[in-house]
Design a protein around this motif. Structure first.
Motif, PDB file in Angstrom:
ATOM      1  N   SER A 199       0.818  -1.225   0.000  1.00  0.00           N
ATOM      2  CA  SER A 199       0.000   0.000   0.000  1.00  0.00           C
ATOM      3  C   SER A 199       0.843   1.263   0.000  1.00  0.00           C
TER       4      SER A 199
ATOM      5  N   LYS B  83       3.008   2.056  -2.039  1.00  0.00           N
ATOM      6  CA  LYS B  83       3.175   2.496  -3.423  1.00  0.00           C
ATOM      7  C   LYS B  83       1.907   3.116  -3.999  1.00  0.00           C
ATOM      8  N   LEU B  84       0.808   3.037  -3.244  1.00  0.00           N
ATOM      9  CA  LEU B  84      -0.451   3.587  -3.741  1.00  0.00           C
ATOM     10  C   LEU B  84      -0.483   5.101  -3.575  1.00  0.00           C
ATOM     11  N   LYS B  85      -1.352   5.724  -4.334  1.00  0.00           N
ATOM     12  CA  LYS B  85      -1.574   7.150  -4.155  1.00  0.00           C
ATOM     13  C   LYS B  85      -2.292   7.390  -2.828  1.00  0.00           C
TER      14      LYS B  85
ATOM     15  N   THR C   9      -4.928   9.005  -2.098  1.00  0.00           N
ATOM     16  CA  THR C   9      -6.384   8.791  -2.159  1.00  0.00           C
ATOM     17  C   THR C   9      -6.716   7.300  -2.158  1.00  0.00           C
ATOM     18  N   GLU C  10      -5.857   6.517  -2.822  1.00  0.00           N
ATOM     19  CA  GLU C  10      -6.100   5.078  -2.871  1.00  0.00           C
ATOM     20  C   GLU C  10      -5.876   4.445  -1.501  1.00  0.00           C
ATOM     21  N   ARG C  11      -4.822   4.925  -0.777  1.00  0.00           N
ATOM     22  CA  ARG C  11      -4.594   4.411   0.573  1.00  0.00           C
ATOM     23  C   ARG C  11      -5.746   4.793   1.496  1.00  0.00           C
TER      24      ARG C  11
ATOM     25  N   HIS D 102      -8.804   5.234   0.615  1.00  0.00           N
ATOM     26  CA  HIS D 102      -9.936   4.368   0.267  1.00  0.00           C
ATOM     27  C   HIS D 102      -9.762   2.987   0.882  1.00  0.00           C
ATOM     28  N   LEU D 103      -8.543   2.437   0.853  1.00  0.00           N
ATOM     29  CA  LEU D 103      -8.272   1.135   1.462  1.00  0.00           C
ATOM     30  C   LEU D 103      -8.494   1.189   2.972  1.00  0.00           C
TER      31      LEU D 103
ATOM     32  N   GLN E 249     -12.120   1.041   3.695  1.00  0.00           N
ATOM     33  CA  GLN E 249     -12.653  -0.321   3.566  1.00  0.00           C
ATOM     34  C   GLN E 249     -12.320  -1.159   4.812  1.00  0.00           C
TER      35      GLN E 249
END
Length: 564
Positions: free
Chosen positions: A387, A389-391, A393-395, A397-398, A401
């Motif tokens: 995670s 390496k994610l952007k 916003t993507e982190r 979102h994760l 969740q």
């Protein structure tokens, strides 16, 4: 066949015919004649028809010793389970439930068969739980209830309405009957609540209620209302269905697992309101010293004060993760554990409080807790792997969740830079709680062992809730009216009471008892001379169950009917 004579007022002698057999009376050490069926006056009967019936029965039951054939034959016209209903009926009478109902019926314009209807509805919940409408068909065709043939659904509803009226007196009488019958220890009463939801999105309209949550009469003074609530209302659901309206159900159980009373309240009722009514209702029974045992949901100061009223005491579970100063102080105190029964270790700690605190530790439970946590942490590690390496916003979102999964969220933390990491401090804190629970008690006389074992027996209440919901089908509730819902809960309580008495006496589960006894059938044989109802032969396991239940097995001959 037995004949008896009687002289009438006119001086004439009249003979009566009876089907009878001799039984040995061990107390009197003599043989007694027991009448199975009375045919009535000899001069008014078709004696040849009776003789043909007896001959036909002889061929069915014992062909080698039967009288000469007369050309008549019997047809099996009905067969239905009877053994379990017979056992429940016997326990119903032993607990004096029928006597209480008969006493309450005296002088009232209510048919005496209402007691039989209520027993039949109780037996239905224990044997084949269904709606009241389906129960009428079950009573008529799928079981044999002594003293009751067919019954209408209207009669069932009228009986339920009457049950509500007599419930306080019935519960009190049953309590003392149970304690005497089973020689129970009753210094500890376990109390817990649950909720049961309804498959409807619409809650009931608010209505004025008294402090016990009951509807006020339409002509009552509005100032007497302490609440305005619907009975089926939204509240904190113990079935994880906050989206549906519910009612709250409370139950008091002895340390032996016998449910002695049940209550129903509107779905949004606070714990303090429940405790106040329960304490008052049971105080009227004039019990000796009572220590209440309740779970962590009743740990608030207001609830503890309510439980202490009128000299009562309590044992309550504390929430280890509450973060309260008392919990932190109790967990930080040093001391050695003492091993008691059931693989449990206990340690009493003094934190300068008026209450006593006991820490309980179960090594086996600690191992299970550690295994579950290891599995959750592994799942979390896999979920956040890569995670970084994610952007951002993507982190985010994760993380959102994972926040919906409480087991995983507990061990997740975010760094100041927004990176997702395993919370090692949280893992260490949880390790310190493995296999432990904390108890608070106001009783100065109970030992630490008694406090620990007393709380552990609260599992009997939880077992009662499981059986009510799964075995007795507390839910779904096929009623909309408040009074019918309350009566439905009472029927489930009566069924659970009979079941627990049966389990206590036999040392086996109700499922096993029911399975064995339902194999005993009442069969009906019909011929031109009439019909004959008898029970099937008892096997050894069934005889043993009746002996353990202290119940006489059903009679071999249940009835004989001759043509009019």
């Amino acid at each position: 066949m037995k004949a008896s004579t009687r002289k009438g007022r006119d001086g004439k002698t009249v003979r009566y015919l009876q089907l009878a057999h001799n039984e040995w009376d061990p107390a009197a050490k003599a043989s007694r004649t027991k009448v199975l069926y009375s045919f009535g006056r000899e001069d008014q009967l078709d004696r040849p028809a009776i003789e043909r019936l007896i001959a036909a029965l002889g061929r069915m039951l014992d062909p080698t010793g039967a009288p000469p054939a007369s050309g008549d034959s019997l047809t099996l016209t009905d067969s239905r389970p009877f053994g379990a209903a017979h056992a429940l009926d016997a326990l119903w009478h032993q607990l004096g439930i029928d006597k209480v109902m008969a006493k309450k019926l005296t002088g009232r314009k209510i048919p005496a068969r209402v007691e039989r209807v209520l027993f039949a509805l109780t037996a239905n919940r224990a044997l084949d739980a269904s709606s009241k409408l389906a129960a009428t068909d079950w009573i008529a065709h799928d079981t044999l209830i002594t003293g009751l043939g067919q019954v209408s659904d209207d009669a069932c509803y009228r009986a339920m309405d009457w049950l509500l009226q007599i419930e306080p007196a019935l519960a009190k009488e049953v309590y003392f009957q149970v304690t005497d019958l089973l020689n129970l220890e009753v210094d500890l009463l376990f109390f817990d609540t649950t909720s049961t939801y309804f498959e409807t999105e619409e809650a009931d309209e608010p209505a004025p209620r008294d402090p016990d949550g009951r509807l006020l009469p339409e002509d009552a003074d509005p100032q007497l209302a302490t609440h305005h609530r619907g009975f089926r209302a939204h509240g904190k659901s113990k079935d994880s269905r906050d989206d549906l309206p519910q009612v709250v159900v409370g139950m008091a159980v002895t340390r032996d697992g016998i449910p002695v009373r049940v209550w129903s309240w509107p779905g949004a009722t606070a714990d303090s309101d429940l405790i106040r009514q329960v304490k008052r209702d049971l105080r009227e029974w004039s019990l000796s010293r009572v220590v209440w045992v309740a779970d962590r949901g009743f740990t608030s100061a207001a609830n503890r004060r309510a439980l202490m009223q009128a000299g009562g005491g309590y044992i309550i579970g504390e929430k280890l993760r509450s973060g309260s100063a008392e919990v932190k102080a109790a967990l930080s105190r040093p001391g050695r554990y003492a091993t008691v029964r059931d693989n449990m270790q206990v340690k009493e700690v003094n934190i300068g409080s008026d209450d006593r605190f006991v820490i309980c530790f179960n090594p086996e439970q600690a191992a299970r807790d550690a295994a579950v946590r290891t599995k959750l942490v592994t799942q979390l590690e896999e979920a956040i792997a890569g995670s970084d390496k994610l952007k951002a916003t993507e982190r985010a979102h994760l993380a959102g969740q994972l926040s919906t999964k409480p087991g995983l969220k507990r061990f997740l933390r975010s760094t100041p830079g927004g990176l997702l990491r395993i919370d090692k401090k949280k893992i260490a804190a949880e390790e310190n709680l493995d296999g432990k629970y904390l108890l608070r008690s106001s009783d100065p006389n109970l030992s630490a062992e008694d406090i620990a074992l007393g709380y552990k027996q609260l599992l009997e209440v939880e077992r009662g809730w499981r059986d009510m919901k799964q075995l007795l089908d507390l839910r779904p509730v096929y009623h909309r009216r408040e009074d019918r819902i309350r009566a439905h809960v009472l029927l489930c309580w009566l069924a659970l009471l009979l079941i627990r008495v049966a389990e206590t006496r036999t040392g086996t589960t109700w499922n096993r008892i029911r399975e064995q006894l339902q194999r005993i059938h009442a069969v009906t044989l019909t011929g031109s001379a009439g019909s004959f109802r008898q029970t099937t032969q008892l096997a050894k396991p069934q005889q043993d169950l009746y002996a353990a239940l202290h119940v006489e097995p059903p009679k071999k001959v249940l009835g004989v009917t001759t043509p009019a």
